[in-house]
Design an enzyme around this catalytic site. Structure first.
Site, PDB file in Angstrom:
ATOM      1  N   HIS A  93       1.006  -1.300   0.137  1.00 41.91           N
ATOM      2  CA  HIS A  93      -0.110  -0.028   0.059  1.00 41.91           C
ATOM      3  C   HIS A  93       0.804   1.376   0.032  1.00 41.91           C
ATOM      4  CE1 HIS A  93      -4.041  -1.969   0.755  1.00 41.91           C
ATOM      5  NE2 HIS A  93      -3.154  -2.819   1.173  1.00 41.91           N
ATOM      6  N   ASP A  95       3.996   9.015  -1.203  1.00 39.12           N
ATOM      7  CA  ASP A  95       2.627   8.319  -1.090  1.00 39.12           C
ATOM      8  C   ASP A  95       2.137   7.322  -1.614  1.00 39.12           C
ATOM      9  OD1 ASP A  95       0.590   7.956   0.713  1.00 39.12           O
ATOM     10  OD2 ASP A  95      -0.191  10.081   0.723  1.00 39.12           O
TER      11      ASP A  95
END
Length: 450
Positions: free
Chosen positions: A153, A357
């Site tokens: 993730h 991110d």
């Protein structure tokens, strides 16, 4: 149909567990009689030698506890003081200690031991995120031949950062035991391929197929989404009393991020300060609401980022505030999802400016929450995985305060027609590649890979 076994660091608990992963996987888990396994969140000196059952969900939930030493070494240590900063481009913040690596191995061995009595030959196993890189290797060592996939993730580190690990060769050996590696963005797949080429014995068979430690595996890009239809409805129905008030009629700019050094919150504060210095006409016409729930407060780097952020917010308010206008409202706690949905809808600008991110679902939530007749503008960092598919946002370099401040000014002045056009294209992508699309795409590819 074979069962789906999901393994993650934390298990969704509560009578009605919610969240992106739960929404994504609930249908697959329910239809296959699936099982979700994860850490209970309880730190105890007697964690037990079996998984604990938690009834009350449409799928089976099994948890394990950790003792304080394992929590310190596996979770706070290797996972969040080594892997997290490394994967977010901050190897300078790593705290490398031999006991962290040993603790990480030990907990993954224990999880594999706890799982074995609950597995069947025809299961499919889907491991989530960076806490559990070694799990497939441990399961294979115990004779498990079922298909095992992994989804990361967060970003995958490039070779320069990956080489800073105390055990880069071991990392790639761990990954070689999976049938499918899933990444958020093409950037991450490329970093995996190049890091593996330089730091291991990886052979490239194709753009998505590799041979690693003598084993063949597939890797692919599966950008995670949100439950778009539900979030659109929640934002539309949000009560007015949960919205921000302004005495000057200022337009709102919103940021919602965990208080983490990867999110670039101090950088955006400095950009906002520059905007107010350079364009005094915007005084009392724009207000910045930053919601930053605390996270990992035990780690020193997170204590430092809180002090820096609070100092900047106070300095900007002291410099620019008037009797009827506070430039920055900084809230250091969590807000309910339905309140956030209404605030997103109210905001003229959604500020999503991380320094690194994996995806950043706030960007997609902000777009889904907007009123299509009068939408706001998304300002998005080029270093968020979302930037690869959300090209109609205003893409910025968060390290450059002039670039970010310029995008804020552009968003404030953008015509209604342009805002509608950009939002329409962004919303189409958010709806089409939603959270259900993500789980279907990954699991279909896992079946093919195995």
């Amino acid at each position: 149909m074979s069962r789906l076994i999901v393994v993650s660091n934390r298990l969704p608990l509560g009578e009605n567990p919610s969240g992106g992963l739960v929404v994504a996987l609930e249908d697959a888990l329910r239809s296959s009689g699936g099982v979700w396994i994860g850490f209970s969140g309880e730190v105890t000196e007697n964690p037990g030698d079996s998984l604990q059952d938690h009834p009350g969900a449409p799928f089976q939930r099994l948890s394990f506890d950790l003792n304080s030493e394992d929590h310190e070494r596996y979770y706070l240590g290797y996972s969040n003081s080594i892997l997290w900063p490394l994967c977010h481009g901050r190897p300078d913040l790593m705290r490398i200690r031999p006991e962290f690596v040993d603790g990480y191995r030990q907990v993954n061995r224990r999880i594999a031991d706890l799982m074995i009595p609950h597995l069947r030959d025809d299961d499919r196993i889907w491991v989530q995120d960076y806490h559990l890189f070694p799990l497939a290797a441990e399961l294979r060592a115990r004779g498990v031949t079922a298909p095992i996939g992994h989804f990361l993730h967060i970003p995958f580190p490039g070779p320069a950062d990956c080489g800073a690990l105390p055990n880069p060769e071991e990392l790639f050996d761990w990954l070689s035991h999976y049938d499918l590696l899933g990444f958020q963005a093409e950037r991450d797949l490329g970093a995996f391929a190049e890091s593996g080429r330089q730091l291991s014995d990886m052979d490239h068979l194709s753009d998505t197929e590799f041979r690693l430690s003598g084993r063949k595996l597939r890797a692919g890009v599966f950008p995670i989404g949100i439950d778009a239809v539900d979030f659109i409805a929640e934002a539309k129905d949000a009560p007015d009393e949960d919205r921000m008030r302004s005495l000057t009629g200022a337009k709102m700019m919103i940021g919602v991020d965990r208080l983490d050094y990867s999110k670039g919150i101090p950088h955006r504060f400095r950009a906002y300060q520059l905007l107010l210095e350079k364009i005094p006409d915007l005084h009392e016409k724009i207000s910045f609401l930053q919601i930053a729930p605390p996270t990992r407060g035990e780690v020193e780097a997170y204590q430092d980022i809180r002090e820096e952020t609070e100092h900047l917010a106070g300095r900007i308010n002291g410099q620019f505030a008037s009797l009827n206008w506070t430039p920055i409202r900084f809230i250091h706690r969590s807000m309910p999802r339905h309140v956030l949905a209404g605030l997103y809808r109210q905001a003229r600008i959604g500020l999503v400016t991380p320094l690194a991110d994996g995806m950043n679902l706030v960007a997609k939530e902000y777009v889904a929450a907007q009123d299509p007749d009068d939408p706001g503008v998304l300002v998005l960092s080029r270093f968020a995985g979302a930037a690869e598919t959300m090209e109609d946002a205003l893409i910025i370099n968060p390290h450059d305060p002039s670039d970010t401040a310029g995008a804020m000014a552009q968003a404030m002045r953008m015509t209604l027609e342009e805002r509608r056009e950009r939002h329409s294209r962004l919303l189409k992508g958010v709806v089409e590649q939603d959270i259900a699309w993500w789980s279907r795409a990954y699991l279909t590819t896992l079946d093919q890979a195995s």
